[in-house]
Design a protein around this motif. Structure first.
Motif, PDB file in Angstrom:
ATOM      1  N   GLY A   1      94.801  39.784  35.254  1.00 35.83           N
ATOM      2  CA  GLY A   1      95.417  39.939  36.566  1.00 35.83           C
ATOM      3  C   GLY A   1      94.414  40.348  37.626  1.00 35.83           C
ATOM      4  N   GLU A   2      93.309  40.943  37.194  1.00 40.99           N
ATOM      5  CA  GLU A   2      92.214  41.260  38.101  1.00 40.99           C
ATOM      6  C   GLU A   2      91.352  40.003  38.320  1.00 40.99           C
TER       7      GLU A   2
ATOM      8  N   HIS B   1      93.769  48.372  38.690  1.00 39.67           N
ATOM      9  CA  HIS B   1      95.065  48.478  39.362  1.00 39.67           C
ATOM     10  C   HIS B   1      95.908  47.217  39.222  1.00 39.67           C
ATOM     11  N   TYR B   2      95.252  46.075  39.046  1.00 42.17           N
ATOM     12  CA  TYR B   2      95.982  44.808  38.996  1.00 42.17           C
ATOM     13  C   TYR B   2      95.964  44.192  37.606  1.00 42.17           C
TER      14      TYR B   2
ATOM     15  N   ARG C   1      96.971  44.616  33.296  1.00 42.24           N
ATOM     16  CA  ARG C   1      98.243  44.764  32.580  1.00 42.24           C
ATOM     17  C   ARG C   1      98.155  45.950  31.639  1.00 42.24           C
TER      18      ARG C   1
ATOM     19  N   VAL D   1      99.965  49.928  37.635  1.00 39.20           N
ATOM     20  CA  VAL D   1     100.298  49.097  36.474  1.00 39.20           C
ATOM     21  C   VAL D   1     101.554  49.599  35.773  1.00 39.20           C
TER      22      VAL D   1
END
Length: 250
Positions: free
Chosen positions: A172-173, A206-207, A209, A227
């Motif tokens: 997700g990052e 932060h982004y 999982r 998260v």
């Protein structure tokens, strides 16, 4: 059953202590210990650290923390550690603490960790001095974690870092950021333990999982506040320390 409350990346600002305190006071009714996975302050300023002390000082359960890169930003990390310690928070930096819990013992090995990337896509100690220094620092941080784990003689072993030990929890990052969010050396240190580590907890991404595993099968949880989408997560460890079924209760 051992239960763990955990959160990272709160980025607490000056003066926010009284407002945030109420979000965490119930943790003592839900968990045996509270783990803080770094970036407790917004920018490592002492007024921000004072707010962290107001939030977590005197909670009715053991609170164990590592610092993050934000906590180092102002160069006051030693003073922040002293402040947290005076407030009753145990700060780990290549060190361990043992927490008695319901007739058993839980050992936590903690270190901030560092960046560097992951297998086949990682910084190497080669070339310019600056690159060698960057890569070596990541390796040294992992070595301190490996040495801390070797000291533990407890039924349960937990690892607490700020930087990620695996790429799973970075999903997700942006891929370009992976080398700056964690290091495969941390995962290797966790897997080096002669006795199974029950859980590894980190923040920083932060982004990413929440769930992942080291190559050796240790469960990993990214507890960065964005998260877990909660003031903190509560995990129940499996009945068998060698198990991998980590249940999130909250």
């Amino acid at each position: 059953m051992v239960t763990i409350a955990a959160v990272g990346d709160l980025h607490i600002g000056a003066g926010a202590g009284p407002r945030l305190r109420t979000l965490f006071e119930r943790a003592a009714d839900e968990a045996d210990m509270f783990l803080l996975a770094g970036d407790l302050t917004e920018g490592g300023e002492l007024a921000q650290a004072a707010a962290v002390c107001e939030v977590f000082g005197g909670l009715d359960l053991p609170v164990i923390a590592v610092l993050g890169n934000h906590d180092h930003h102002d160069g006051r990390q030693a003073t922040i550690t002293e402040m947290l310690s005076r407030a009753g928070v145990t700060v780990l930096d290549g060190s361990t603490v043992t927490v008695p819990s319901d007739g058993t013992t839980v050992g936590i090995a903690g270190a901030k960790g560092f960046a560097g990337g992951f297998t086949s896509r990682s910084a190497e100690s080669f070339g310019e001095d600056e690159m060698k220094s960057f890569a070596r620092h990541g390796e040294q941080c992992a070595q301190t974690l490996r040495a801390a784990l070797a000291e533990l003689d407890t039924q349960w072993r937990i690892v607490l870092t700020h930087y990620a030990p695996v790429p799973d929890t970075l999903d997700g990052e942006p891929l370009e950021l992976f080398p700056f969010l964690g290091s495969h050396h941390l995962g290797a240190a966790i897997d080096s333990s002669a006795v199974r580590v029950a859980l590894a907890v980190h923040g920083h991404a932060h982004y990413g999982r929440e769930r992942g595993f080291t190559p050796g099968g240790t469960p990993v949880r990214n507890v960065a506040a964005p998260v877990i989408a909660a003031p903190y997560a509560v995990y129940r460890l499996p009945a068998d320390p060698a198990g991998d079924e980590i249940v999130r209760l909250r």
